[in-house]
Design an enzyme around this catalytic site. Structure first.
Site, PDB file in Angstrom:
ATOM      1  N   SER A  28     -26.262   2.920  18.838  1.00  0.00           N
ATOM      2  CA  SER A  28     -27.718   4.810  18.275  1.00  0.00           C
ATOM      3  C   SER A  28     -27.286   4.176  16.395  1.00  0.00           C
ATOM      4  O   SER A  28     -26.518   3.556  16.292  1.00  0.00           O
ATOM      5  CB  SER A  28     -26.173   5.551  18.574  1.00  0.00           C
ATOM      6  N   TYR A  43     -18.944  10.503  18.163  1.00  0.00           N
ATOM      7  CA  TYR A  43     -19.202   9.535  19.068  1.00  0.00           C
ATOM      8  C   TYR A  43     -20.012   8.477  18.457  1.00  0.00           C
ATOM      9  O   TYR A  43     -20.453   7.040  18.571  1.00  0.00           O
ATOM     10  CB  TYR A  43     -21.118  10.191  18.868  1.00  0.00           C
TER      11      TYR A  43
END
Lengths: 245, 438
Positions: A137, A150
């Site tokens: 990501s 995250y």
């Protein structure tokens, strides 16, 4: 034309299924791995019907690292391509005060995917061929207040993939890092995402297929993200820490 | 989330959810006022509910295909585009298709869409073996033709429940090509005579110049089509019969909108189209995509009318009075000078279904950019249709008044009664159904 099988880790996710469709459409048999894999029977039928390829379901839990060698032994063989789309966004504000939940986010985004890909990498290296795709990501490129649990795990995963690529570059194994920006999935349902920066899962699947064919190293699904992240990364920390991002 | 129809005139802030399972969907149904939305290709507000719009994108799996009968079972969110991509290479094509392939199966049933073969094969509903429909209680019922609930579901734009699955019969084809024959018709009577003389053609449709006047009123190019057999293809195409090459303009002069929209007036366009048609008379092979879906090649063609959008006008007229009514409509349109790039005339055959749009007779479809004079013109057209005993296509409607709808739809009262009796009125509704009083 028979092509090598593709193992999708996280076969229930929108990006996982979209990638499965993109690669099945190119003629690859697909092995979907996920928790409660039997529940993916409708997806299995859909993939097989549309693309005329063999599709099978495999029970897999990314947090059960001890079971991973055994999991690989239950597969029909070593896949030609493995794609990890496993991820868990978590709830940053809540997880900050809940170590157990934070650890689950960290393990799901980093420890689990890195461990299973590491095991597969070892076997592909021995065989001398294969492709490893890690869907990481852009959140891993710089920690932000709103998603650093995250993001930090994705940063670890991105670094792991980079190292793996470095190690395997001369061993016939292709390692591809995919850095999607916003994607319109279950993970982001209900979020107000900017349209121009948001990809459909099918775009991610198509990007993976192209990047595999083109032997790319790192791809952003929407090119604009390369620019966005270059800017975000260029901001001096002294300024960055005061921004609301 | 701001939703609007394909005509872009009905923007409305709607609460939209995308359930992934029947249980999630049932929870939405329980909230009431729900409308299911497929690909958003209805032109008006038929797939909008401010309180409870359900995006069917969570239901788009194919379930089964029987290659002995051609029956496909798929979830309602699957599009005809996906059906063609999957099954044309295996020798199957939708038995009925509208002018765009970017519609969902659920939407096609809800609107009971029709195609160029309506005069022979009926509407989309005629190719459906059964549907699974979620009712107001969240239960799923399998309903088939003959069941009153099936009859009331086909063509009523989602007002009887949520269509979840569709069992659809595809048609076996040998190739992805169409043998197209173009016949010129210098005026309306000639166009209608051409339709009547070619009732046995599989496909027939006419482009009609809605700005032509006087003795040329209603001049048309009637396009007939047949699925090409393998033997009809040139040798070099037979190896890949389902993959026609990207069309060349020489082969298909009619996919013109892309370049036309740059400043040429509608009148000039119609003139060019007519001449191109005359130059291309006779028979030729055309790929399935330009034949069935000329506008699908122009991505976002609905934006050509600018930010204010456009409205579609499509009516069906009973056969006995069609000639006079069409003439009256065309006179109004050509006098106003407001026609569209592609106006379409088509012969309809007999029609089953309790609330389907087609009726034996003729249908005229055209679009108008929205500006000052449009509303008054459309009102005049509405009156002509109502007087003739015709009706309007709900999939295209974005602006019809309740009074016009009542006058055009003697079937509405019975449908309202059915909705009330079955407890559907509170559970399912759209901005369109509120506007029309359904």
């Amino acid at each position: 034309m028979t092509k090598g099988a593709v193992l999708i880790l996280g076969g229930r996710s929108d990006i996982g299924l979209a990638t499965a469709h993109a690669l099945a459409g190119a003629g690859h048999p697909v092995w979907l791995a996920a928790r409660n894999a039997a529940g993916l029977e409708p997806e299995r039928t859909d993939l097989a019907l549309r693309h005329g390829v063999e599709v099978s379901l495999h029970e897999f839990d990314v947090l059960d690292t001890a079971a991973m060698p055994g999991f690989l032994d239950t597969l029909p063989g070593l896949p030609a391509v493995v794609v990890s789309v496993v991820g868990l966004l978590g709830d940053q504000a809540k997880d900050e005060h809940d170590p157990a939940a934070a650890i689950t986010v960290m393990r799901t985004n980093y420890e689990g995917p890195a461990t299973i890909l590491g095991l597969i990498a070892y076997r592909m290296e021995a065989r001398g061929s294969g492709a490893i795709v890690g869907v990481s990501s852009v959140a891993g490129l710089r920690g932000r207040a709103t998603n650093y649990i995250y993001g930090s795990a994705k940063a670890g995963f991105t670094a792991y993939l980079s190292g793996l690529r470095n190690r395997l570059a001369k061993r016939g194994v292709h390692v591809l890092t995919v850095l999607p920006g916003f994607v319109d999935t279950r993970m982001t349902a209900g979020m107000d995402l900017p349209k121009k920066l948001t990809a459909a899962p099918t775009e991610v699947g198509a990007a993976v297929r192209r990047a595999l064919e083109g032997q790319r190293d790192v791809v952003y699904v929407k090119p604009v993200w390369r620019l966005v992240m270059a800017v975000i990364r260029a901001i001096p920390e002294g300024v960055f820490k005061k921004l609301r991002l | 989330m701001i939703l609007s129809g394909w005509g872009r005139t009905t923007a409305q802030d709607c609460r939209v959810s995308r359930p992934r399972s029947e249980a999630e969907l049932a929870a939405r149904v329980a909230e009431g006022g729900l409308i299911a939305r497929g690909a958003g290709r209805a032109y008006g507000d038929a797939a909008q509910s401010a309180a409870n719009t359900v995006d069917m994108g969570g239901f788009r799996r194919m379930i089964a295909f029987d290659d002995a009968t051609g029956q496909l079972v798929a979830e309602a969110g699957v599009t005809l585009d996906e059906v063609i991509a999957t099954f044309l290479p295996r020798g199957w094509f939708p038995a009925v298709t509208p002018g765009t392939r970017f519609v969902t199966l659920g939407g096609a049933v809800a609107a009971d869409v029709h195609g160029k073969n309506h005069h022979r094969d009926g509407s989309f509903g005629a190719t459906v073996d059964w549907i699974d429909l979620m009712g107001p209680d969240g239960r799923v019922r399998r309903v088939a033709p003959g069941d009153p609930l099936f009859g009331w579901t086909v063509g009523v734009m989602g007002l009887t429940g949520v269509i979840l699955r569709v069992a659809l019969r595809l048609k076996a084809v040998e190739t992805g090509y169409i043998r197209q024959r173009t016949l010129p018709a210098p005026h309306l009577a000639a166009a209608m005579a051409t339709f009547e003389a070619n009732a046995d053609a599989t496909y027939s449709v006419a482009w009609i110049d809605c700005l032509a006047r006087g003795p040329s009123l209603g001049r048309s190019l009637v396009l007939l089509g047949e699925h090409a057999a393998l033997a009809d293809l040139p040798e070099d195409a037979r190896a890949r019969p389902f993959h026609p090459p990207a069309p060349k303009r020489r082969l298909v002069p009619f996919e013109a909108p892309g370049f036309l929209l740059n400043g040429l007036t509608v009148r000039a366009f119609n003139e060019v189209y007519w001449r191109a048609g005359l130059a291309g008379l006779g028979e030729r092979l055309v790929g399935w995509a330009p034949y069935f879906y000329p506008l699908d090649a122009v991505e976002g063609w609905n934006r050509i009318y600018g930010r204010r959008g456009f409205v579609q006008f499509q009516c069906a007229l009973p056969l006995a009075v069609a000639a006079g009514a069409l003439e009256a409509l065309l006179r109004e349109i050509s006098a106003a000078g407001q026609g569209s790039f592609l106006a379409v005339l088509k012969r309809f055959g007999p029609q089953a279904g309790a609330f389907s749009f087609p009726m034996e007779g003729y249908t005229l479809a055209l679009d108008f950019p929205l500006h000052a004079g449009t509303a008054a013109l459309l009102d005049r057209l509405d009156r002509i249709v109502v007087t003739a005993g015709g009706r309007f296509y709900l999939a295209k409607d974005a602006r019809m008044s309740r009074a016009v709808f009542e006058a055009a739809e003697p079937r509405a009262a019975a449908f309202r009664g059915f909705r009330t009796a079955e407890g559907l009125a509170g559970a399912f509704g759209s901005t369109q159904s509120e506007r029309l009083g359904l």
